[in-house]
Structures are given as C-alpha cells and as structure tokens.
Design a protein around this motif. Structure first.
Motif, mmCIF file in Angstrom:
data_model
loop_
_atom_site.group_PDB
_atom_site.id
_atom_site.type_symbol
_atom_site.label_atom_id
_atom_site.label_comp_id
_atom_site.label_asym_id
_atom_site.label_seq_id
_atom_site.Cartn_x
_atom_site.Cartn_y
_atom_site.Cartn_z
ATOM 1 N N LEU A 87 0.843 -1.180 0.000
ATOM 2 C CA LEU A 87 0.000 0.000 0.000
ATOM 3 C C LEU A 87 0.884 1.238 0.000
ATOM 4 C CD1 LEU A 87 -2.572 -1.225 2.597
ATOM 5 C CD2 LEU A 87 -2.602 -1.433 0.131
ATOM 6 N N ILE A 88 0.558 2.210 -0.838
ATOM 7 C CA ILE A 88 1.402 3.391 -1.018
ATOM 8 C C ILE A 88 0.826 4.534 -0.205
ATOM 9 C CG2 ILE A 88 2.324 5.007 -2.694
ATOM 10 C CD1 ILE A 88 1.858 2.831 -4.784
ATOM 11 N N PRO A 89 1.593 5.120 0.723
ATOM 12 C CA PRO A 89 1.068 6.218 1.563
ATOM 13 C C PRO A 89 0.546 7.359 0.724
ATOM 14 C CG PRO A 89 3.123 5.384 2.434
ATOM 15 C CD PRO A 89 2.902 4.716 1.097
ATOM 16 N N GLU A 90 -0.564 7.877 1.141
ATOM 17 C CA GLU A 90 -1.201 8.965 0.410
ATOM 18 C C GLU A 90 -1.909 9.872 1.385
ATOM 19 O OE1 GLU A 90 -4.840 9.393 -2.560
ATOM 20 O OE2 GLU A 90 -3.671 7.583 -2.712
ATOM 21 N N GLU A 91 -2.811 10.643 0.970
ATOM 22 C CA GLU A 91 -3.469 11.656 1.781
ATOM 23 C C GLU A 91 -4.652 11.104 2.549
ATOM 24 O OE1 GLU A 91 -5.303 16.062 1.118
ATOM 25 O OE2 GLU A 91 -4.962 14.765 -0.556
ATOM 26 N N PRO A 92 -4.764 11.337 3.882
ATOM 27 C CA PRO A 92 -5.898 10.787 4.625
ATOM 28 C C PRO A 92 -7.130 11.528 4.253
ATOM 29 C CG PRO A 92 -4.567 12.141 6.037
ATOM 30 C CD PRO A 92 -3.935 12.161 4.684
ATOM 31 N N GLN A 93 -8.196 10.806 3.953
ATOM 32 C CA GLN A 93 -9.377 11.484 3.454
ATOM 33 C C GLN A 93 -10.629 11.112 4.208
ATOM 34 O OE1 GLN A 93 -8.610 13.228 0.618
ATOM 35 N NE2 GLN A 93 -6.657 12.422 0.080
ATOM 36 N N ILE A 94 -11.037 9.856 4.083
ATOM 37 C CA ILE A 94 -12.390 9.539 4.503
ATOM 38 C C ILE A 94 -12.423 9.247 5.982
ATOM 39 C CG2 ILE A 94 -12.139 7.206 3.698
ATOM 40 C CD1 ILE A 94 -15.217 7.520 3.238
ATOM 41 N N PRO A 109 -1.018 0.659 8.980
ATOM 42 C CA PRO A 109 -0.896 0.325 7.554
ATOM 43 C C PRO A 109 -0.103 -0.937 7.276
ATOM 44 C CG PRO A 109 -0.508 2.666 7.920
ATOM 45 C CD PRO A 109 -0.557 2.035 9.263
ATOM 46 N N GLN A 110 0.980 -1.149 8.021
ATOM 47 C CA GLN A 110 1.803 -2.330 7.769
ATOM 48 C C GLN A 110 1.030 -3.609 8.063
ATOM 49 O OE1 GLN A 110 5.503 -2.323 9.884
ATOM 50 N NE2 GLN A 110 6.248 -4.208 8.936
ATOM 51 N N GLN A 111 0.291 -3.610 9.161
ATOM 52 C CA GLN A 111 -0.493 -4.785 9.524
ATOM 53 C C GLN A 111 -1.608 -5.031 8.528
ATOM 54 O OE1 GLN A 111 -2.785 -4.418 13.134
ATOM 55 N NE2 GLN A 111 -2.734 -6.630 13.506
ATOM 56 N N ILE A 112 -2.286 -3.965 8.117
ATOM 57 C CA ILE A 112 -3.393 -4.105 7.182
ATOM 58 C C ILE A 112 -2.886 -4.529 5.811
ATOM 59 C CG2 ILE A 112 -5.234 -2.839 5.997
ATOM 60 C CD1 ILE A 112 -5.332 -1.052 8.563
ATOM 61 N N ASN A 113 -1.758 -3.967 5.401
ATOM 62 C CA ASN A 113 -1.185 -4.321 4.125
ATOM 63 C C ASN A 113 -0.821 -5.802 4.059
ATOM 64 O OD1 ASN A 113 0.146 -3.670 1.497
ATOM 65 N ND2 ASN A 113 1.952 -4.344 2.617
#
Length: 218
Positions: A3-10, A207-211
């Motif tokens: 997963l590539i870090p990006e902008e937090p949105q929702i 993120p690491q765990q979810i990825n």
C-alpha cells in the motif's frame, strides 16, 4: 501488493449526535443515497471531528495509504480502462492510518462523513477487532436478542465485534477499526469484512499490519 502512503481522506465518525457540516463541504462517496438521515436512538460515546476532505476511493488493486500533504500516484492510462463487470462488483478499499488507540476515533469520523455525504445509516456496518464500540457494549447489556434485532431491522448504523462478523449481513459500506485484538483475529476479520462490503471497505489501523493481510488476500 504494497500500500502506497497517500493523503488521509475519509474520516467519518460513528453514531452519536451529528455535527452540522461546514459550509461548502462536499464529500462524494460511492453510490450516494440522497435524503435526510432518519432519527436514531441516543448512543454513548463522543462524535469525532469532521474531516474537511472528501474520500479518495481506490480499487482493491490500487489501495493507497493516506498521508498528509502527499498527493497520490497518477493512475496510468491503461489502469483507467473500465474493468469487466465481474471486477467492478468488488468493493473499493480505503485505508486510514491510525494507532490501535486511535482506530476507533478514526472509524467514528468515517461514519460521520459517510452519513453527511448522503449514506443512509442502515447502509453502514462498523466492526471492531479489539474492545467493543461503546454503543455495542451498551446495547449488549440488554441481551443479545435485542442487540441483533436492531441489526435485523437494518435502519441504523450497526456496530459489531470481529467475532460476530460472520453473523452480520452484508451492507454497502463496512468500516473496520483495528483497535486491538490478536494478529490472528485481525487476519481473520479483515477478509470477512471485505466479503460483507458491497461498495466500500474502510479500514482504520496500522498500515503495515493491514497491508500484510489485505495486500495479499484481496
């Protein structure tokens, strides 16, 4: 796929009194449902602050981690080609980075934004991998029969523990708060949550765990 870090949105929050949306804010989500939100019974817990940015939706093969100030990667022209009908049925996946302690707050913010953008309360299922959401803990104190009767009514946001995901019915949007629980429990809950999401799966956690779970299993 990493997963590539990006902008937090929702970030939309869980049940509780809803804050009045800021002037000019728009937050499109997949298949918005117009109309006012039906009245819901008071629930324990605080409403989270509303996020100013609309959700950025990703397909299961283009999941991105939200990261402040960093724009998402451009989508190649080939990737923008409409997918076959069978692939389009898969829910979009959105990752909201959060610690185990902050995952529930992030999930509450996500629910608030979903409701403000037009989602009907009955379209949203919230799953926790650690402690129960305060609303679920409160309702379960009246017995499981009454608790699941509210689920079956399908007219409000429903909060369930990860161990109860297999009993929960599918809903257009599923929000998962990875707020604890064993690694094995999380690894089991996320794929199940994915099968329960009709249009959108939002996961709040590390993120690491979810990825490691969704990146390989979805």
């Amino acid at each position: 796929m990493p997963l590539i870090p990006e902008e937090p949105q929702i970030h939309e929050s869980a049940q509780g009194p809803r804050a009045t949306p800021a002037s000019g804010r728009t937050a499109p989500t997949p298949r918005p449902v117009p109309g006012p939100r039906p009245a819901a019974p008071p629930r324990p817990g605080r409403p989270g602050p509303l996020r100013p940015a609309p959700p950025v939706q990703r397909t299961p093969h283009d999941v991105a981690v939200a990261k402040p100030g960093v724009p998402g990667p451009a989508v190649p022209a080939a990737a923008a080609t409409p997918a076959p009908a069978s692939a389009s049925a898969a829910p979009q996946i959105q990752l909201i980075p959060a610690s185990a302690a902050g995952a529930l707050d992030a999930a509450e913010e996500a629910v608030d934004l979903l409701l403000e953008s037009g989602r009907a309360p009955g379209e949203v299922l919230v799953i926790t991998t650690g402690e129960h959401h305060p609303w679920a803990a409160h309702e379960l104190s009246f017995g499981e029969a009454a608790y699941w009767a509210q689920h079956d009514a399908g007219d409000d946001v429903f909060y369930a523990d990860a161990t109860a995901v297999s009993r929960a019915a599918s809903r257009p949007v599923v929000v998962v708060a990875v707020n604890g629980g064993s690694t094995a429990a999380v690894a089991e809950a996320l794929p199940l949550a994915h099968t329960r999401a009709g249009a959108l799966l939002i996961v709040c956690g590390d993120p690491q765990q979810i990825n490691s779970v969704l990146g390989a299993g979805v």
